[in-house]
Design an enzyme around this catalytic site. Structure first.
Site: not given
Length: 394
Positions: A321, A339
């Protein structure tokens, strides 16, 4: 033209739990199957059959067996109350017909048998309703196009004890003869799950059909009955692989084996729960802008952010992301909460290029281990031999 005598009423008697029926033979207006006397009365013998299922509470999950007491069967049709039919085969001696599918729960059936001499007999029965019904969820969805790593995946509402029996009724066909295997596991949700994957990634353009012919199959144990079939069709899209190198802090998109673009990124902070997972994972969904809270993944109150261009890689919360707040670490250090973070323009570009089902191949030393099989689609982290061993039919 000979005159057809109206069919006489059927006679039904009980014989060892089976239905015995007789009906006078029918003669067609021309080309009749049975001989006829000059006065128009046919002389073909009555047709008598026995059916292994009878009454209004017959046992479901059994094949329908129709036996002719004398002569040879020409044709048997078994139709359910919804207009569907059970296919079947006549035995070598012509005396018995057996359905290839089993009778489903809570269903009324009509049996019509025709003998080689032109006689016709009918029978009817209904199966007992299921005490418990098992259902399932299929992925990918119907008529979707996915990347080359997306497995066919089935999650069941209730436990499946009869795994081998269920697996026998899951038919996969492809446009190019792709060979694959089913593998059973416990889903991240705790439910039974079975996936089908090829030995290698799918070939682009492959047309895939999953026909789950489960109507009338018993899950076993307390799992309940399946009372319908399921079908889904999938097309494999373009050949794309996303490579993530945690050591060099780079993300590279390859298309047809050629590099399209390489962007800097920052992975999870090594040495603890915030580290990223390594392995061959699969893009599960493109979720756009979502609220990410650390409490949901067991990291206390570390963060609560609205995050753009979110691409889910695992059920445990690993995404790729946009992470503009972490810009100083892009390309030189892993400092995220697990992430794969990128600058917003890079994340937007990757988000627009990737398709659900694309493999993300994550490698490097700054990882906390290999993604678990059921944490998203970790199927590709098993060797082909190990994957095949997870089939219930091996």
């Amino acid at each position: 033209m000979t005159r057809t005598r109206p069919r006489s009423p059927f006679r039904t008697t009980a014989l060892g739990g089976t239905a015995v029926l007789a009906a006078a033979a029918l003669t067609a207006c021309s080309g009749g199957a049975g001989p006829a006397k000059a006065d128009g009365k046919d002389t073909a013998p009555d047709t008598r059959i026995t059916v292994n299922l009878s009454g209004k509470q017959a046992r479901a999950g059994e094949p329908v067996k129709v036996t002719l007491t004398e002569g040879e069967l020409r044709q048997v049709t078994v139709t359910d109350s919804k207009g569907g039919t059970l296919a079947g085969k006549v035995s070598a001696d012509g005396r018995t017909w057996t359905s290839t599918r089993k009778a489903a729960p809570g269903t009324a059936y009509t049996v019509v048998a025709r003998s080689a001499t032109g006689g016709t007999a009918e029978a009817g029965f209904a199966t007992a309703a299921a005490g418990k019904v098992n259902k399932l969820t299929l992925a990918p969805g119907k008529n979707t196009t996915v990347g080359i790593a997306h497995p066919l995946s089935i999650v069941f509402d209730h436990p499946v004890k009869n795994k081998a029996e269920v697996e026998k009724h899951l038919k996969v066909t492809t446009s190019n003869g792709t060979v694959g295997s089913w593998g059973w596991m416990e889903d991240w949700s705790g439910k039974d799950r079975v996936d089908w994957r090829p030995e290698q990634y799918w070939k682009p353009g492959t047309k895939v059909t999953l026909d789950a012919q489960l109507n009338g199959v018993d899950s076993g144990g307390d799992g309940g009955w399946f009372v319908r079939d399921y079908t889904t069709k999938v097309t494999i899209g373009r050949n794309q692989v996303v490579k993530v190198d945690l050591d060099s802090h780079r993300l590279t998109l390859l298309r047809d084996g050629r590099e399209v673009r390489d962007v800097p990124m920052s992975g999870g902070t090594p040495g603890g729960d915030k580290a990223s997972w390594r392995g061959r994972t699969v893009l599960m969904s493109k979720e756009g802008t979502i609220n990410m809270r650390s409490e949901t993944v067991g990291l206390g109150d570390a963060y609560d952010k609205m995050v753009d261009y979110s691409m889910r890689l695992t059920w445990s919360g690993m995404y790729a992301h946009a992470a503009p707040w972490n810009a100083r670490y892009m390309g030189n250090a892993n400092r995220s909460s697990g992430c794969i973070g990128m600058d917003t323009p890079d994340a937007r570009w990757v988000y627009e290029q990737v398709q659900v089902g694309d493999p993300f191949e994550v490698e490097g030393g700054d990882a906390k281990g290999t993604q678990a099989l059921n944490n998203g689609y970790g199927d590709w982290n098993l060797s082909w031999a190990d994957w095949q061993a997870k089939s219930a039919l091996r």
